[in-house]
Design a protein around this motif. Structure first.
Motif, PDB file in Angstrom:
ATOM      1  N   UNK A  66      16.499 -44.389 -53.085  1.00  0.00           N
ATOM      2  CA  UNK A  66      15.483 -45.426 -52.945  1.00  0.00           C
ATOM      3  C   UNK A  66      14.107 -44.798 -53.121  1.00  0.00           C
ATOM      4  N   UNK A  67      13.285 -45.411 -53.971  1.00  0.00           N
ATOM      5  CA  UNK A  67      11.923 -44.943 -54.228  1.00  0.00           C
ATOM      6  C   UNK A  67      10.989 -46.140 -54.094  1.00  0.00           C
ATOM      7  N   UNK A  68      10.047 -46.064 -53.186  1.00  0.00           N
ATOM      8  CA  UNK A  68       9.071 -47.141 -52.942  1.00  0.00           C
ATOM      9  C   UNK A  68       9.752 -48.493 -52.729  1.00  0.00           C
ATOM     10  N   UNK A  69      10.831 -48.514 -51.963  1.00  0.00           N
ATOM     11  CA  UNK A  69      11.525 -49.748 -51.632  1.00  0.00           C
ATOM     12  C   UNK A  69      12.430 -50.296 -52.719  1.00  0.00           C
ATOM     13  N   UNK A  70      12.571 -49.588 -53.835  1.00  0.00           N
ATOM     14  CA  UNK A  70      13.440 -50.040 -54.932  1.00  0.00           C
ATOM     15  C   UNK A  70      14.588 -49.056 -55.114  1.00  0.00           C
ATOM     16  N   UNK A  71      15.770 -49.595 -55.455  1.00  0.00           N
ATOM     17  CA  UNK A  71      16.902 -48.736 -55.796  1.00  0.00           C
ATOM     18  C   UNK A  71      16.663 -48.134 -57.173  1.00  0.00           C
ATOM     19  N   UNK A  72      16.760 -46.809 -57.247  1.00  0.00           N
ATOM     20  CA  UNK A  72      16.533 -46.082 -58.498  1.00  0.00           C
ATOM     21  C   UNK A  72      17.765 -45.231 -58.789  1.00  0.00           C
ATOM     22  N   UNK A  73      18.225 -45.280 -60.026  1.00  0.00           N
ATOM     23  CA  UNK A  73      19.331 -44.432 -60.469  1.00  0.00           C
ATOM     24  C   UNK A  73      19.113 -44.104 -61.936  1.00  0.00           C
ATOM     25  N   UNK A  74      19.553 -42.920 -62.330  1.00  0.00           N
ATOM     26  CA  UNK A  74      19.455 -42.548 -63.742  1.00  0.00           C
ATOM     27  C   UNK A  74      20.616 -41.667 -64.127  1.00  0.00           C
ATOM     28  N   UNK A  75      20.921 -41.670 -65.416  1.00  0.00           N
ATOM     29  CA  UNK A  75      21.942 -40.803 -65.989  1.00  0.00           C
ATOM     30  C   UNK A  75      21.352 -40.195 -67.246  1.00  0.00           C
ATOM     31  N   UNK A  76      21.344 -38.881 -67.323  1.00  0.00           N
ATOM     32  CA  UNK A  76      20.871 -38.149 -68.499  1.00  0.00           C
ATOM     33  C   UNK A  76      22.009 -37.261 -68.974  1.00  0.00           C
ATOM     34  N   UNK A  77      22.132 -37.119 -70.269  1.00  0.00           N
ATOM     35  CA  UNK A  77      23.316 -36.492 -70.836  1.00  0.00           C
ATOM     36  C   UNK A  77      22.931 -35.706 -72.085  1.00  0.00           C
ATOM     37  N   UNK A  78      23.409 -34.481 -72.154  1.00  0.00           N
ATOM     38  CA  UNK A  78      23.287 -33.662 -73.360  1.00  0.00           C
ATOM     39  C   UNK A  78      24.679 -33.085 -73.599  1.00  0.00           C
ATOM     40  N   UNK A  79      25.270 -33.404 -74.773  1.00  0.00           N
ATOM     41  CA  UNK A  79      26.630 -32.922 -75.004  1.00  0.00           C
ATOM     42  C   UNK A  79      26.933 -32.812 -76.491  1.00  0.00           C
ATOM     43  N   UNK A  80      28.046 -32.188 -76.780  1.00  0.00           N
ATOM     44  CA  UNK A  80      28.513 -32.094 -78.158  1.00  0.00           C
ATOM     45  C   UNK A  80      29.112 -33.417 -78.623  1.00  0.00           C
ATOM     46  N   UNK A  81      29.208 -34.404 -77.744  1.00  0.00           N
ATOM     47  CA  UNK A  81      29.737 -35.719 -78.081  1.00  0.00           C
ATOM     48  C   UNK A  81      28.643 -36.684 -78.535  1.00  0.00           C
TER      49      UNK A  81
END
Length: 185
Positions: A66-81
């Protein structure tokens, strides 16, 4: 659904962030049960299907809280795919208050080792993060024809992400998990 680097194939991925409610119980070796009270939380669900190359490697970063009262989520990806054109097709995404923002490709560096601070940045100015590892669960399986090596690292993120609306999401000590893998089929 993104094009795969393997010819005439695609990569399919489903991601969703949702609230969760529940409790956790553990059982000691002597049979005593410890029950934690009910609590609220945030869940990141990710399901992916793809055709792998014979030699595959990658790193996935997931942060949520939670950041400043908001739900925050992230996904970052680096791959050979990744698709050949990773600027047009990638799986990087930011969820803020239930709204998704596609993110550009990132560069992940950890020059001083896995258990030292990682740098995560893009060239568009939307991602500028540091990841500080706390613990590493290392798993290695090696047979004659198959070799898999996974590092699942728990830690915290610090930095800034930018939404599509130009909103700057800054945080310190946002919990996260990194998975680094190398597979030989």
């Amino acid at each position: 659904c993104n094009p795969s680097p393997t010819s005439r194939r695609c990569t399919a991925r489903f991601m969703q962030v949702m609230p969760i409610h529940g409790a956790l119980s553990t059982r000691e070796t002597d049979g005593t049960e410890n029950l934690m009270p009910d609590s609220e939380g945030l869940c990141f669900f990710d399901m992916a299907r793809y055709y792998m190359k014979f030699h595959s490697a990658g790193e996935y970063l997931t942060g949520l809280g939670e950041v400043d009262g908001k739900n925050v989520a992230f996904r970052l990806d680096v791959s050979s795919q990744e698709a050949v054109d990773s600027y047009s097709y990638n799986s990087n995404v930011l969820f803020v208050g239930g709204r998704a923002t596609p993110l550009p490709p990132v560069r992940i560096t950890h020059n001083y080792g896995l258990m030292k601070t990682w740098n995560i940045q893009d060239t568009e100015g939307m991602v500028d993060l540091l990841f500080t590892p706390a613990s590493d669960n290392h798993n290695l399986i090696s047979t004659l024809i198959l070799k898999t090596e996974y590092h699942t690292i728990f830690g915290s993120f610090e930095g800034m992400l930018l939404t599509a609306d130009g909103e700057k999401v800054s945080f310190k000590s946002l919990g996260g998990i990194v998975k680094k893998y190398r597979i030989r089929l």
